[in-house]
Design a protein around this motif. Structure first.
Motif, PDB file in Angstrom:
ATOM      1  N   ASN A 150       0.872  -1.156   0.084  1.00  0.00           N
ATOM      2  CA  ASN A 150      -0.030   0.205  -0.021  1.00  0.00           C
ATOM      3  C   ASN A 150       0.780   1.231   0.114  1.00  0.00           C
ATOM      4  N   ILE A 151       1.952   1.500  -1.062  1.00  0.00           N
ATOM      5  CA  ILE A 151       2.627   2.643  -1.037  1.00  0.00           C
ATOM      6  C   ILE A 151       1.904   3.618  -1.847  1.00  0.00           C
ATOM      7  N   ASN A 152       1.646   4.915  -1.322  1.00  0.00           N
ATOM      8  CA  ASN A 152       0.596   5.674  -1.917  1.00  0.00           C
ATOM      9  C   ASN A 152       1.113   6.918  -2.685  1.00  0.00           C
ATOM     10  N   SER A 153       2.218   6.890  -3.326  1.00  0.00           N
ATOM     11  CA  SER A 153       2.935   7.991  -4.037  1.00  0.00           C
ATOM     12  C   SER A 153       4.128   7.449  -4.866  1.00  0.00           C
ATOM     13  N   ALA A 154       4.154   7.791  -6.120  1.00  0.00           N
ATOM     14  CA  ALA A 154       5.503   7.453  -7.023  1.00  0.00           C
ATOM     15  C   ALA A 154       6.689   7.663  -6.112  1.00  0.00           C
ATOM     16  N   ARG A 155       6.732   8.774  -5.517  1.00  0.00           N
ATOM     17  CA  ARG A 155       8.032   9.210  -4.990  1.00  0.00           C
ATOM     18  C   ARG A 155       8.337   8.256  -3.771  1.00  0.00           C
ATOM     19  N   TYR A 156       7.356   7.643  -3.038  1.00  0.00           N
ATOM     20  CA  TYR A 156       7.509   6.722  -1.946  1.00  0.00           C
ATOM     21  C   TYR A 156       7.861   5.133  -2.333  1.00  0.00           C
ATOM     22  N   VAL A 157       7.262   5.110  -3.733  1.00  0.00           N
ATOM     23  CA  VAL A 157       7.739   3.861  -4.338  1.00  0.00           C
ATOM     24  C   VAL A 157       9.123   3.734  -4.419  1.00  0.00           C
ATOM     25  N   ALA A 158       9.705   4.845  -5.045  1.00  0.00           N
ATOM     26  CA  ALA A 158      11.078   4.899  -4.991  1.00  0.00           C
ATOM     27  C   ALA A 158      11.902   4.649  -3.656  1.00  0.00           C
ATOM     28  N   ARG A 159      11.784   5.547  -2.823  1.00  0.00           N
ATOM     29  CA  ARG A 159      12.230   5.425  -1.537  1.00  0.00           C
ATOM     30  C   ARG A 159      12.275   4.223  -0.873  1.00  0.00           C
ATOM     31  N   ALA A 160      10.862   3.660  -0.901  1.00  0.00           N
ATOM     32  CA  ALA A 160      10.678   2.269  -0.297  1.00  0.00           C
ATOM     33  C   ALA A 160      11.520   1.221  -0.854  1.00  0.00           C
ATOM     34  N   ILE A 161      11.608   1.213  -2.080  1.00  0.00           N
ATOM     35  CA  ILE A 161      12.510   0.005  -2.830  1.00  0.00           C
ATOM     36  C   ILE A 161      13.893   0.347  -2.641  1.00  0.00           C
ATOM     37  N   ASP A 162      14.366   1.274  -2.826  1.00  0.00           N
ATOM     38  CA  ASP A 162      15.629   1.677  -2.673  1.00  0.00           C
ATOM     39  C   ASP A 162      16.274   1.258  -1.331  1.00  0.00           C
ATOM     40  N   TYR A 163      15.632   1.836  -0.159  1.00  0.00           N
ATOM     41  CA  TYR A 163      15.713   1.422   1.219  1.00  0.00           C
ATOM     42  C   TYR A 163      15.664  -0.216   1.446  1.00  0.00           C
TER      43      TYR A 163
END
Length: 426
Positions: A150-163
């Motif tokens: 349930n990631i709710n923004s494209a920016r958070y998608v990048a941050r979550a995956i990289d982390y």
């Protein structure tokens, strides 16, 4: 002919009816692909194109969601969206970093918006991302994956995956093992948090859905059986013919038609309503599209971003900006004066360009006698620069031109000023 039946998925306790309608076993579409591009490189101005395979697309019901309250040690069940139809799109493991995944999500979001499928507002839950992440060494099979829900923004998608990539690398480098689990992304800390493990497989027990007839899909009208009304069935050829201009095609057209930079085409297409704004300005002005794009990117977007406004909320209409550019092109005001007028238009959109130019006394000074006096004053007060120019460094002339513009508050005719200064310093 393709038959796509609906089935009940039993024992799903998040759904208050105790079942969820889905197409998981016979999805409406399989084996597709999504071609997307994004700006990469050190300066983020290099267009990088990628393709991700789409395993399947299925239609099903939203099952509601769980809200975990750690402070009170309780979980709340939100059934407001339960039963609402949704589309689930499953991509293959073809992406290798957060930027690629975020770009694919943005492209999908734009396509859904242009098709009218949904508004794709991620913050309002109209589009959500579950990211499956695993790491492995080159030549080895994919590693154990975790799912960030349930990631709710494209920016958070990048941050979550990289982390998550870095977290898994550290675990393996320290001799640990990756647990197959579900995690959540905490946007404040920029980290992922464990939710539950996925070791146990549930038997969902699918059964036919008695209240929904199967959906029949045909390639073209010729494949529709006799006696069936073609207007009452789904035909792929007909849907293809009705497709609007999609994002990739739009970007290519922007670059080809208006000779703008590829990175500018990304901004025009990705910002909702910006391409339409730009094209309306171009249609109503004599200025070149490449000059228009500069004003749209710097002045318009700069003001919008500063005030957190959308394109549709701009006080300056495309026609008003076109009027300003026409006055600038006619030579009645300088470019610096035009920027002052734009800011005043932003504050008082009801006033016409000509009215503001007159009120602010920003009309171009083109009287030769007046310019001669001003230029002579500048030459007399800048003897060192004059000496350098006469020694052969003509670039220093720009400093004298700047001094003249300062004297006239940016209103001096630059063509006449250059000619006068060249004559005085020769």
């Amino acid at each position: 002919q393709q038959e796509v039946p609906f089935r009940q998925e039993a024992l799903l306790l998040r759904r208050h009816a105790c079942y969820q309608i889905t197409q998981q076993r016979l999805p409406i579409a399989v084996n597709g692909s999504l071609i997307y591009s994004y700006l990469g490189g050190k300066k983020r101005n290099q267009v990088l194109s990628r393709c991700v395979r789409i395993k399947q697309i299925q239609l099903e019901q939203d099952s509601g969601k769980s809200l975990h309250d750690d402070q009170r040690s309780q979980t709340l069940i939100d059934l407001n969206r339960a039963g609402v139809g949704l589309m689930e799109l499953v991509m293959e493991a073809d992406m290798s970093c957060g930027d690629e995944a975020a770009a694919a999500v943005r492209e999908l979001q734009l396509i859904l918006q242009m098709l009218g499928t949904c508004q794709g507002n991620m913050s309002e839950g109209q589009l959500r991302v579950d990211a499956n992440v695993s790491v492995h060494c080159p030549g080895e099979p994919l590693g154990v994956r975790t799912e960030v829900k349930n990631i709710n923004s494209a920016r958070y998608v990048a941050r979550a995956i990289d982390y998550e990539i870095q977290r898994q690398k550290k675990v393996l480098e320290n001799g640990g093992i990756i647990v197959n689990e579900t995690r959540a992304f905490d946007s404040k800390s920029g980290t992922t948090i464990p939710m539950r493990d996925k070791e146990g497989l549930q038997d969902y027990r699918f059964m036919p859905e008695p209240n929904l007839p199967p959906l029949f899909i045909y390639e073209d009208e010729a494949s529709v059986p006799a006696g069936v009304n073609p207007t009452q069935v789904v035909m792929i050829d007909r849907l293809k013919a009705e497709l609007p201009e999609l994002p990739g095609v739009r970007r290519a057209r922007m670059v080809d038609q208006y000779k703008i930079l590829p990175e500018h085409s990304f901004t025009l297409v990705n910002e909702d309503g910006l391409m339409e704004y730009f094209e309306r300005v171009v249609r109503n002005t004599k200025a070149e599209p490449r000059k228009v794009i500069g004003w749209v990117m710097k002045e318009l977007l700069g003001n919008l971003n500063q005030q957190s406004l959308k394109i549709a909320q701009s006080p300056v209409s495309p026609e008003a900006l076109a009027d300003l550019l026409n006055v600038l092109e006619s030579g009645h005001i300088s470019s610096s004066a035009a920027k002052v007028v734009f800011q005043e238009m932003w504050k008082a959109p009801e006033k016409a360009v000509e009215q503001l130019v007159k009120e602010l006394d920003l009309g171009l000074v083109s009287d030769r006698e007046k310019l001669l006096k001003i230029c002579q004053k500048v030459v007399d007060t800048h003897p060192e620069q004059v000496h350098v120019i006469r020694a052969g460094n003509k670039k220093v002339l720009n400093k004298l031109m700047g001094a003249v513009q300062t004297e006239t508050k940016g209103r001096a005719d630059p063509v006449q000023v250059r000619a006068i200064l060249e004559e005085m310093t020769s």
